[in-house]
Design a protein around this motif. Structure first.
Motif, PDB file in Angstrom:
ATOM      1  N   ASP A  83      -3.970 164.998  78.931  1.00  4.32           N
ATOM      2  CA  ASP A  83      -3.408 165.866  79.956  1.00  4.32           C
ATOM      3  C   ASP A  83      -3.925 167.275  79.733  1.00  4.32           C
ATOM      4  O   ASP A  83      -4.463 167.605  78.648  1.00  4.32           O
ATOM      5  N   LYS A 101      -1.404 161.028  72.270  1.00  3.80           N
ATOM      6  CA  LYS A 101      -1.524 161.831  73.492  1.00  3.80           C
ATOM      7  C   LYS A 101      -2.176 163.159  73.128  1.00  3.80           C
ATOM      8  O   LYS A 101      -1.760 163.824  72.168  1.00  3.80           O
ATOM      9  N   THR A 110      -4.075 158.989  75.670  1.00  3.23           N
ATOM     10  CA  THR A 110      -3.850 159.540  77.005  1.00  3.23           C
ATOM     11  C   THR A 110      -4.111 161.031  76.932  1.00  3.23           C
ATOM     12  O   THR A 110      -3.898 161.658  75.876  1.00  3.23           O
TER      13      THR A 110
END
Length: 634
Positions: free
Chosen positions: A139, A112, A137
């Motif tokens: 963010d 991540k 992922t």
């Protein structure tokens, strides 16, 4: 000592909410990767992160081990890796290398990436090119603003200066707009917004776009005025030696994220110690804005007062002693420790500055600012270069000479450049190219000359009386020539260009940046913001802010903005009597702000009844700006 605050000064908003919002969002993002995980943190994010969420908080949310990003193979054995990084190509490529190495070894992990303050398309492109886009992922941690003190907020984006003013990369403009939008959402609406500079104008427009997309809720405003300013509007101020206490501590010891590391010579032990410098340190809070010449006398008086407080315990009965120990002794011991620390720091700074012949250095700077004895100043700079006193200090003096003289004469530029390269190495050819690109150190083009008569030229150019025959005498290095110019509504383009490019001298005259006084400047009772530079110079950035607030806009400053290449703007709301919120002013510096400017604004606030909140892309200084432009750095 500096003037005490006015009784009618408004209270500052509570900015601790910004920290809580950032911490809560980070915790939420970490929990999106459930289970135990190792967290890799980019080096320049470690100090800001520690101010938001310390190790114990991170461990409460399933962070097992913490590592610093070091661009080498990792030793983590965790099945889940989380990377907290800036949106930098180099770091993303390293993460790709980590993921691809795991693939080659047949190891399965979950990855991540948390970009802060935002992710850029270029980073996603790298992930695609390296074949790991589907394995990670992503963010965004919208960590825009870090409160360093009651009145200082930093975006902790030192690269903004290099990206915007050297590379011409404006990718951070939307980040600035988002930071303004966050402040507006929590503490607004703002009554008036002023600004000057290309980046400032674009950041304002970005903020307005975001504000229009969001919900407009009616609420009580806590901040009335906002002033946004580009660093390249005023390059002179950061090139001047800092002489207020906080500025000197930064120059000598380097304050990082509101924290400074004092070596054994200051800590009086065999170890270095880290100290948080903010208003919670009562000794520091009283001397941070003082001219360094006043600091020793203040600390001496403070030590006497402390000794008197200790002496009170003599002759006390048991009940009085118990009260003294429980209520006063702990505070006195803390004050004693801080006092010893700042006395040692002051002594250390004094020794270092004495070695550098600091007074002679300041005298040269003041002469450059005033435009006197330029040849003597050049000789001093040459000696400084040839003796290899300091690579950065020599560059700083060269830049100050160029900025105040509208560039160096070709023969001076070639001579000083050659001497610098001989002293510090030819890799600095790129340094000179970078300085030229950013406008800090340039060579005058043929026909451009800044002279002691430049103020008369500027007056002539800005004289709006049409049809007037004027005789102007211009003194040049080569000699004297006389030019008769007819003003018939407007000047010739060539002559107007000459005066417009003579920026600093003309600005200095129009805004009275170099105070004229026959009396010696009393640094114990300063009368204006010039005290932050020993009475020799009022920071241009702070003077602009003062003038715009007095006039409620740029009206009457048209000639000044023309000299600053325009890009000024003002969006004003309701007029009338100044309310409590309108006396609270956010000043946002794009490209960095010095502690000298912060001290000057605090002085202005005390004098005029304002409270200034400085928001900056980073705390800066001449050494930080110049190190970003060094050829061997790039």
């Amino acid at each position: 000592m500096a003037t005490s605050a006015r009784k009618d000064s408004p209270e500052l908003p509570d900015f601790s909410l910004l920290k809580r919002l950032a911490r809560d969002q980070l915790i939420y993002l970490l929990e999106q990767l459930p289970g135990r995980k190792d967290l890799f943190i980019e080096a320049d994010l470690m100090s800001p992160l520690d101010r938001i969420a310390n190790v114990s908080i991170l461990k409460q949310h399933d962070v097992d081990k913490l590592y610093k990003v070091e661009y080498k193979p990792i030793i983590s054995t965790s099945d889940q890796l989380c990377f907290l990084i800036r949106p930098r190509i180099k770091t993303v490529k390293w993460i790709c290398d980590v993921a691809n190495a795991d693939k080659s070894a047949g190891k399965f992990r979950r990855y991540k990436i948390i970009f802060t303050p935002q992710k850029f398309y270029a980073c996603e492109t790298v992930l695609e090119e390296q074949g790991v886009f589907g394995d990670v992922t992503m963010d965004e941690w919208s960590f825009y603003l870090l409160p360093l003190d009651d009145d200082i907020i930093s975006l902790e984006l030192p690269e903004f200066f290099e990206d915007s003013y050297l590379a011409g990369d404006l990718r951070w403009v939307r980040t600035i707009g988002s930071a303004l939008h966050l402040l507006h959402s929590i503490y607004g609406p703002f009554s008036n917004v002023y600004g000057i500079g290309r980046c400032s104008k674009m950041a304002y427009e970005s903020w307005r776009e975001q504000a229009e997309e969001g919900d407009q809720k009616a609420r009580k405003s806590e901040i009335g005025n906002v002033f946004v300013i580009d660093r390249d509007v005023d390059f002179v101020t950061p090139m001047c030696s800092q002489v207020v206490y906080e500025g000197l501590v930064d120059d000598v010891f380097k304050i990082k994220c509101g924290c400074v590391e004092f070596g054994p010579d200051v800590s009086s032990s065999d170890k270095s110690i880290k100290v948080m410098l903010n208003s919670q340190d009562k000794v520091f809070d009283e001397i941070r804005n003082e001219h360094f010449s006043n600091v020793f006398s203040f600390l001496s008086q403070k030590a006497r007062n402390l000794q008197t407080a200790y002496d009170k315990s003599q002759g006390m009965d048991i009940k009085q002693m118990k009260t003294f120990v429980s209520e006063e002794l702990k505070g006195l011991k803390q004050e004693h420790r801080l006092l010893s620390l700042h006395i040692s720091a002051s002594e250390s700074m004094m020794k270092k500055k004495t070695k550098q012949d600091f007074q002679e250095l300041l005298k040269t700077e003041h002469s450059l600012l005033e435009g006197f004895e330029i040849r003597e100043c050049i000789s001093f700079i040459e000696e400084h270069i040839n003796m290899q006193v300091s690579m950065i200090e020599s560059l700083r003096l060269l830049c100050l000479l160029s900025l105040t003289e509208n560039g160096l004469l070709p023969k001076d530029y070639r001579s000083l450049k050659t001497q610098y390269l001989q002293s510090y190495g030819v890799d600095h050819l790129l340094t000179f190219a970078n300085l030229k690109q950013s406008g800090l150190l340039v060579e005058q083009q043929q026909g451009e000359t800044l002279t002691v008569m430049e103020s008369k030229v500027g007056k002539l150019v800005n004289d709006k009386t049409a049809g007037k025959l004027t005789e102007c005498i211009i003194y040049t290095e080569a000699g004297i020539f006389i030019s008769n110019i007819v003003l018939s509504g407007k000047l010739t383009d060539a002559f107007f260009s000459l005066a417009r490019k003579s920026n600093f001298r003309a600005l200095s005259r129009k805004l009275n940046l170099v105070p004229k006084s026959d009396d010696e400047y009393d640094l114990r009772v300063p009368k204006d913001m010039a005290y932050v530079f020993s009475g020799a110079y009022v920071p241009l950035s702070c003077k602009l802010i003062e003038q715009v607030l007095e006039r409620d806009g740029w009206a009457g400053l048209e000639e000044v903005t023309k000299l600053l290449n325009g890009n000024e703007f003002a969006v004003t709301g309701k007029n009338g009597a100044k309310t409590e919120d309108q006396r609270i002013v956010i000043v946002m510096f794009l490209g960095g702000c010095t502690y000298s400017e912060i001290s000057a604004l605090r002085f202005l606030g005390r004098e005029k009844g304002y409270k200034f909140i400085v928001v900056t892309t980073a705390i800066t200084s001449s050494s930080r700006l110049l190190e970003a432009l060094l050829g061997n750095h790039l």
